[in-house]
Design a protein around this motif. Structure first.
Motif, mmCIF file in Angstrom:
data_model
loop_
_atom_site.group_PDB
_atom_site.id
_atom_site.type_symbol
_atom_site.label_atom_id
_atom_site.label_comp_id
_atom_site.label_asym_id
_atom_site.label_seq_id
_atom_site.Cartn_x
_atom_site.Cartn_y
_atom_site.Cartn_z
ATOM 1 N N PRO A 167 0.784 -1.242 0.000
ATOM 2 C CA PRO A 167 0.000 0.000 0.000
ATOM 3 C C PRO A 167 0.812 1.286 0.000
ATOM 4 C CG PRO A 167 -1.024 -1.594 1.458
ATOM 5 C CD PRO A 167 0.275 -2.208 1.014
ATOM 6 N N PHE A 168 1.956 1.314 0.678
ATOM 7 C CA PHE A 168 2.687 2.567 0.819
ATOM 8 C C PHE A 168 3.935 2.669 -0.066
ATOM 9 C CE2 PHE A 168 0.124 2.333 4.623
ATOM 10 C CZ PHE A 168 -0.343 3.637 4.759
ATOM 11 N N CYS A 169 4.165 1.678 -0.912
ATOM 12 C CA CYS A 169 5.359 1.750 -1.759
ATOM 13 C C CYS A 169 5.285 0.765 -2.917
ATOM 14 C CB CYS A 169 6.619 1.451 -0.930
ATOM 15 S SG CYS A 169 8.173 1.702 -1.809
ATOM 16 N N ARG A 170 5.867 1.167 -4.042
ATOM 17 C CA ARG A 170 6.098 0.253 -5.167
ATOM 18 C C ARG A 170 7.604 0.173 -5.384
ATOM 19 N NH1 ARG A 170 3.607 2.238 -10.448
ATOM 20 N NH2 ARG A 170 4.637 4.147 -9.763
ATOM 21 N N LEU A 171 8.075 -0.970 -5.779
ATOM 22 C CA LEU A 171 9.476 -1.112 -6.169
ATOM 23 C C LEU A 171 9.525 -1.094 -7.689
ATOM 24 C CD1 LEU A 171 12.422 -1.560 -5.361
ATOM 25 C CD2 LEU A 171 11.998 -4.025 -5.456
ATOM 26 N N LEU A 172 10.198 -0.089 -8.236
ATOM 27 C CA LEU A 172 10.294 0.059 -9.686
ATOM 28 C C LEU A 172 11.624 -0.479 -10.193
ATOM 29 C CD1 LEU A 172 8.931 3.714 -10.137
ATOM 30 C CD2 LEU A 172 7.645 1.565 -10.113
ATOM 31 N N HIS A 173 11.571 -1.135 -11.357
ATOM 32 C CA HIS A 173 12.777 -1.634 -12.005
ATOM 33 C C HIS A 173 12.940 -0.912 -13.332
ATOM 34 C CE1 HIS A 173 15.040 -5.122 -14.165
ATOM 35 N NE2 HIS A 173 15.886 -4.223 -13.681
ATOM 36 N N PHE A 174 14.090 -0.283 -13.515
ATOM 37 C CA PHE A 174 14.401 0.370 -14.786
ATOM 38 C C PHE A 174 15.072 -0.680 -15.675
ATOM 39 C CE2 PHE A 174 13.879 3.714 -11.775
ATOM 40 C CZ PHE A 174 13.311 4.765 -12.491
ATOM 41 N N GLU A 175 14.236 -1.430 -16.365
ATOM 42 C CA GLU A 175 14.735 -2.553 -17.165
ATOM 43 C C GLU A 175 15.290 -2.064 -18.498
ATOM 44 O OE1 GLU A 175 13.088 -6.632 -19.285
ATOM 45 O OE2 GLU A 175 11.993 -5.782 -17.590
ATOM 46 N N ARG A 176 16.565 -2.310 -18.696
ATOM 47 C CA ARG A 176 17.234 -1.919 -19.939
ATOM 48 C C ARG A 176 17.081 -3.035 -20.958
ATOM 49 N NH1 ARG A 176 22.990 -1.118 -17.362
ATOM 50 N NH2 ARG A 176 22.357 -3.192 -16.672
ATOM 51 N N LYS A 177 16.552 -2.708 -22.114
ATOM 52 C CA LYS A 177 16.303 -3.702 -23.154
ATOM 53 C C LYS A 177 17.584 -3.941 -23.958
ATOM 54 C CE LYS A 177 11.951 -4.106 -22.142
ATOM 55 N NZ LYS A 177 11.391 -5.369 -21.615
ATOM 56 N N LEU A 178 18.469 -4.746 -23.383
ATOM 57 C CA LEU A 178 19.768 -5.010 -24.001
ATOM 58 C C LEU A 178 19.615 -5.945 -25.200
ATOM 59 C CD1 LEU A 178 21.790 -5.580 -20.710
ATOM 60 C CD2 LEU A 178 21.674 -3.481 -22.053
ATOM 61 N N VAL A 179 20.387 -5.664 -26.228
ATOM 62 C CA VAL A 179 20.352 -6.502 -27.434
ATOM 63 C C VAL A 179 20.938 -7.877 -27.139
ATOM 64 C CG1 VAL A 179 21.144 -6.722 -29.812
ATOM 65 C CG2 VAL A 179 20.494 -4.470 -28.923
ATOM 66 N N LYS A 180 22.006 -7.921 -26.361
ATOM 67 C CA LYS A 180 22.608 -9.190 -25.973
ATOM 68 C C LYS A 180 23.118 -9.070 -24.541
ATOM 69 C CE LYS A 180 27.034 -7.861 -28.122
ATOM 70 N NZ LYS A 180 28.082 -8.270 -29.077
ATOM 71 N N PRO A 181 23.233 -10.190 -23.844
ATOM 72 C CA PRO A 181 23.675 -10.156 -22.439
ATOM 73 C C PRO A 181 25.066 -9.541 -22.303
ATOM 74 C CG PRO A 181 22.773 -12.307 -23.021
ATOM 75 C CD PRO A 181 22.924 -11.545 -24.301
ATOM 76 N N LEU A 182 25.288 -8.891 -21.181
ATOM 77 C CA LEU A 182 26.590 -8.286 -20.910
ATOM 78 C C LEU A 182 27.608 -9.365 -20.567
ATOM 79 C CD1 LEU A 182 25.315 -5.347 -18.674
ATOM 80 C CD2 LEU A 182 26.138 -5.164 -21.024
ATOM 81 N N ARG A 183 28.843 -9.184 -21.027
ATOM 82 C CA ARG A 183 29.907 -10.145 -20.706
ATOM 83 C C ARG A 183 30.182 -10.178 -19.212
ATOM 84 N NH1 ARG A 183 34.579 -9.148 -25.368
ATOM 85 N NH2 ARG A 183 33.310 -9.811 -27.175
ATOM 86 N N THR A 184 30.229 -8.977 -18.615
ATOM 87 C CA THR A 184 30.455 -8.873 -17.177
ATOM 88 C C THR A 184 29.198 -8.318 -16.526
ATOM 89 O OG1 THR A 184 32.806 -8.401 -17.559
ATOM 90 C CG2 THR A 184 31.900 -7.888 -15.376
ATOM 91 N N PRO A 185 28.554 -9.049 -15.629
ATOM 92 C CA PRO A 185 27.334 -8.550 -14.979
ATOM 93 C C PRO A 185 27.598 -7.232 -14.246
ATOM 94 C CG PRO A 185 27.662 -10.878 -14.518
ATOM 95 C CD PRO A 185 28.929 -10.391 -15.165
ATOM 96 N N GLN A 186 26.679 -6.329 -14.347
ATOM 97 C CA GLN A 186 26.788 -5.045 -13.665
ATOM 98 C C GLN A 186 26.069 -5.107 -12.312
ATOM 99 O OE1 GLN A 186 25.189 -2.361 -16.620
ATOM 100 N NE2 GLN A 186 27.189 -2.041 -17.555
ATOM 101 N N PRO A 187 26.491 -4.286 -11.353
ATOM 102 C CA PRO A 187 25.867 -4.325 -10.021
ATOM 103 C C PRO A 187 24.368 -4.049 -10.076
ATOM 104 C CG PRO A 187 27.891 -3.011 -9.995
ATOM 105 C CD PRO A 187 27.594 -3.299 -11.428
ATOM 106 N N ARG A 188 23.620 -4.858 -9.316
ATOM 107 C CA ARG A 188 22.200 -4.580 -9.130
ATOM 108 C C ARG A 188 22.065 -3.645 -7.931
ATOM 109 N NH1 ARG A 188 17.860 -8.889 -8.742
ATOM 110 N NH2 ARG A 188 19.198 -9.845 -7.175
ATOM 111 N N VAL A 189 21.357 -2.537 -8.120
ATOM 112 C CA VAL A 189 21.306 -1.498 -7.090
ATOM 113 C C VAL A 189 19.872 -1.253 -6.659
ATOM 114 C CG1 VAL A 189 21.806 0.915 -6.548
ATOM 115 C CG2 VAL A 189 23.362 -0.370 -8.031
#
Length: 451
Positions: free
Chosen positions: A107-129
């Motif tokens: 009720p008091f909060c939503r968790l939003l994800h800024f999903e980047r539509k990558l063409v291909k997976p990254l070689r090195t995973p980036q930090p999830r923040v």
């Protein structure tokens, strides 16, 4: 009269007068409604004197009338929640679209994800923040610049706190302990391998959540937490706004800034610290600057300087958009954080249990402060290192950014060029350090079991 990131009330009589606040919100709503006809007239007048087919629109008088009408409309309107406006970003030199999704909600909060539509997976995973936005009057969009700077090199989630006047009374109450529980639940939902960033006010509940999770040996503790310009211990370099909390006392706040949500809002009859009072506090701190800004807006409208007008509009569309806070959350935070200093004194409790930051071991800690911060003074955030004494020294960082105030800690050119690179390096090294320590911890666990 702000308290930390919170806005405050106008100068009211010092004696307790709950009757003053009872009709306050209702009177504000009546005032807003009574201005609607005037706003409509001024808006129509502006359109008339801005129409290129009107000969007066090309005269100094016509331009001045149109400008005056726009300034009146902008200074009397109620500003809604701003849009994020982050439709794309650049990842590894390639422009990619960004889709904002709600991945968790209460009720008091939503968790939003800024999903980047990558063409291909990254070689090195980036930090999830997990970026924990302040719940202190402004919407999470206040951190738009922070999110925009993070997106190219991080997988970003952010807390989108709800306006209390939009939450029905049937949804129950929401206080500081609920805030902490929300953070823990979000971390569970994200499933681990997450770095937390807290901007100002949430530094306290984020640290509490980390301590609670460590005490419970929670497997989903964050890899690191970065606390930025937060009031961990406001006894260190107390600012003028910190001192006001102690001078006024809790009875004053309870009697002068808490009121009930009126009809027709969904949160009808909920006790809140209303956004319009907070805005009054924000503006009264620098009234001359805001008056000058609107004088300049009028002059730039008359001159037709679109760039300067756009800058003014972008800033004030965000600055003047405010939300209500639940009374219990606001009063509990002011009392425990700014008046009684329970966390640095070792007296903070969560759900009846003592909060012990000294038990935090697995989470790397970084604190960031601004040299000229007049809201959270130097040393207030750094105090977290003193409390988190069990974190190894090689997994801690403290950084003071020279030449910036409070907002420069998490936004602007210095943040992008000097602060963010340090935070990113800290996150990467923290993840590497935890990976190295994991086998050692497993060996120690097996040895203990053998004994």
């Amino acid at each position: 009269m702000p308290i930390g990131e919170f806005g405050g009330a106008p100068d009211l009589p010092a004696e307790d007068s709950p009757a003053l606040t009872t009709p306050m919100y209702w009177m504000y709503e009546m005032g807003q409604a009574s201005l609607n006809p005037a706003r409509a007239v001024f808006d129509a007048t502006k359109l008339m004197f801005s129409n290129p087919f009107n000969p007066w629109a090309h005269t100094q008088v016509g331009k001045s009338i149109a400008a005056a009408c726009e300034v009146f409309e902008r200074t009397t309107r109620r500003y809604g929640k701003p849009e994020w406006g982050l439709d794309d970003t650049e990842v590894n030199g390639m422009r990619v679209p960004v889709e904002i999704k709600t991945v968790w909600e209460k009720p008091f909060c939503r968790l939003l994800h800024f999903e980047r539509k990558l063409v291909k997976p990254l070689r090195t995973p980036q930090p999830r923040v997990l970026l924990v936005a302040p719940m202190s009057g402004h919407y999470a969009t206040l951190l738009r610049g922070t999110v925009e700077a993070l997106l190219p090199g991080h997988d970003v989630y952010i807390t989108d706190w709800a306006d209390a006047r939009m939450v029905p009374l049937s949804a129950g109450r929401f206080d500081l302990e609920d805030y902490v529980d929300y953070i823990v639940e979000m971390l569970h939902d994200l499933g681990g391998d997450v770095h937390m960033m807290a901007v100002c006010q949430p530094s306290v509940p984020v640290l509490i959540a980390a301590a609670v999770m460590e005490a419970n040996n929670d497997p989903f503790v964050p890899v690191s937490m970065t606390l930025m310009g937060g009031p961990i211990d406001t006894r260190s370099s107390p600012t003028a706004v910190n001192k006001l909390a102690e001078e006024r006392g809790m009875d004053w706040f309870r009697g002068h800034v808490i009121t009930k949500v009126p009809l027709p809002h969904p949160g009808f009859m909920r006790d809140v610290y209303p956004g319009f009072l907070q805005l009054n506090g924000f503006i009264s701190m620098n009234l001359d600057r805001h008056v000058d800004a609107h004088k300049n807006l009028f002059a730039n409208l008359v001159k037709g300087d679109g760039d300067l007008v756009d800058k003014h509009v972008q800033f004030y569309d965000e600055y003047l958009a405010v939300m209500d806070l639940t009374a219990e959350f606001y009063l509990q935070t002011v009392d425990q954080v700014f008046v009684r200093h329970l966390l640095p004194k070792g007296e903070m409790r969560h759900r009846g249990k003592l909060v012990q930051p000294s038990k935090i071991e697995r989470i790397a800690l970084m604190t960031v402060e601004g040299e000229n911060d007049d809201i959270s003074g130097l040393g207030q955030t750094e105090a977290a290192h003193r409390l988190c004494s069990a974190i190894p020294m090689d997994r801690r960082v403290h950084y003071v950014q020279k030449g910036v105030g409070h907002y420069g800690v998490f936004n602007g050119s210095r943040f992008r060029s000097e602060i963010l690179p340090r935070i990113s390096d800290f996150m990467v090294s923290s993840a590497h350090g935890r990976a190295q320590r994991a086998p050692q911890a497993d060996s120690a666990t097996r040895a203990g079991a053998a004994e």
